[in-house]
Write an enzyme that holds these catalytic residues in place. Sequence first.
Site, PDB file in Angstrom:
ATOM      1  N   LYS A  97     -18.283  -2.949   3.062  1.00 31.94           N
ATOM      2  CA  LYS A  97     -19.563  -2.297   3.299  1.00 31.94           C
ATOM      3  C   LYS A  97     -20.181  -1.683   2.048  1.00 31.94           C
ATOM      4  O   LYS A  97     -19.521  -0.958   1.309  1.00 31.94           O
ATOM      5  CB  LYS A  97     -19.401  -1.197   4.349  1.00 31.94           C
ATOM      6  CG  LYS A  97     -18.984  -1.723   5.717  1.00 31.94           C
ATOM      7  CD  LYS A  97     -18.833  -0.576   6.706  1.00 31.94           C
ATOM      8  CE  LYS A  97     -18.446  -1.079   8.089  1.00 31.94           C
ATOM      9  NZ  LYS A  97     -18.279   0.028   9.060  1.00 31.94           N
ATOM     10  N   GLY A 154      -6.243   1.453  -2.502  1.00 30.38           N
ATOM     11  CA  GLY A 154      -6.667   0.866  -1.240  1.00 30.38           C
ATOM     12  C   GLY A 154      -6.328  -0.605  -1.111  1.00 30.38           C
ATOM     13  O   GLY A 154      -5.238  -1.055  -1.468  1.00 30.38           O
ATOM     14  N   ARG A 178       3.021   3.364  -2.268  1.00 32.61           N
ATOM     15  CA  ARG A 178       2.783   4.799  -2.381  1.00 32.61           C
ATOM     16  C   ARG A 178       4.087   5.595  -2.375  1.00 32.61           C
ATOM     17  O   ARG A 178       4.177   6.650  -3.019  1.00 32.61           O
ATOM     18  CB  ARG A 178       1.870   5.256  -1.246  1.00 32.61           C
ATOM     19  CG  ARG A 178       0.413   4.878  -1.480  1.00 32.61           C
ATOM     20  CD  ARG A 178      -0.470   5.258  -0.326  1.00 32.61           C
ATOM     21  NE  ARG A 178      -1.877   5.149  -0.681  1.00 32.61           N
ATOM     22  CZ  ARG A 178      -2.873   5.127   0.190  1.00 32.61           C
ATOM     23  NH1 ARG A 178      -2.619   5.204   1.486  1.00 32.61           N
ATOM     24  NH2 ARG A 178      -4.118   5.037  -0.215  1.00 32.61           N
ATOM     25  N   GLY A 219     -10.185   5.997  -2.111  1.00 33.60           N
ATOM     26  CA  GLY A 219     -11.265   6.920  -1.775  1.00 33.60           C
ATOM     27  C   GLY A 219     -11.425   8.023  -2.794  1.00 33.60           C
ATOM     28  O   GLY A 219     -12.544   8.366  -3.198  1.00 33.60           O
TER      29      GLY A 219
END
Length: 395
Positions: free
Chosen positions: A199, A352, A34, A376
């Site tokens: 998830k 991510g 990043r 995200g």
Amino acid sequence: MRTLDDLDVKGRRVLVRADLNVPLDGETITDDGRIRASVPTIKALTGRGAKVVVCAHLGRPKGQVNPKYSLRPVAVRLGELLGQDVAFAADVVGDSARATVEALQDGQVALLENLRFEPGEDSKDDAARGAFAEKLAGLAELYVGDGFGAVHRKHASVYDVPRILPHAAGGLIVAEVEVLKKLTEQPERPYVVVLGGAKVSDKLGVIANLLTKVDRLLIGGGMAYTFLKAQGHEVGRSLLQEDQLDQVRGFLSEAAERGVELVLPVDVLAATEYAPDAAHEAVEATAIPADREGLDIGPKTRELFAAKLADAKTVFWNGPMGVFEFDAFSGGTKAVAEALISSGAFTVVGGGDSAAAVRKLGLPEDGFSHISTGGGASLEYLEGKTLPGLAALEE
């Protein structure tokens, strides 16, 4: 959306909201992706004589000063990448910040301390957030939004400051938005999406939206076990979200109705425990032993997924296929990444853990069309949500 070309920056103080939220081991940066992504916009500004004031967050210090989350190590690495010293302010909008900014000469760069040390940065109270934004905006004359990984947050530095100062989007955000438009506006087909990670609940909205747009959806990682359970299979001690089973059954039905090919693992690496050296074996995905847990997709699934990616023209990938942090369970993620590279498709890695896996596994970053800095934010864009930071830059 205005870009850097629309701003006259020479001799002016420009506040750049970057995304420098990098993983640290103590004070050692373990993945500087990043930071590297922020360099082109900062260099473009310094090259035009701007006094650049960079602000960013790190971790979740919850409005409290915590040395564990200091951006000081980031300032050092940013300076190395820029080829010039980066002045570091020991606070965000206090005496150190004001003095550091005041001392900047044309073409120089300063980095403020962690934005999230200030409770106003991510406050849900509009007045508190706005008051902090006024102080932050007071350090500069212009604003450049370039922290794509934070644009889905309604935070002061992302949403409120650009509504106070003349503003533009940095090169990174412009590039990210162009890529996302390619994924959502008439993508070249076959359009394949690969989703992994832990998830199902983290990706409910994006799955629902993608089922109306994609030709093929490949599901791996921990979330795959909830899909397998929804089909009535034994998943042993694998990660499972019981409360999402009805939702997942709905996805399976809708995919069938829409003619979307939804592909699940056919075998997995079933381990005796969650550990890097756990004993494991490849078993059929429909017959995971009750005392074992799946930690990666198996060899047959790797071949299957690669075959399903071979004819793709557009691919979006978000989420690892297994516990890639453990070498023994990184093979599935590596196999999918290598399949993307060899597919010849327009390939987007959705930030991510997926981006972290590419770097950890030593895969060539230029083998992909684009590696996003915001997992995200990418998912929420693909879900069809309005991203506050982008909306503010478009005003």
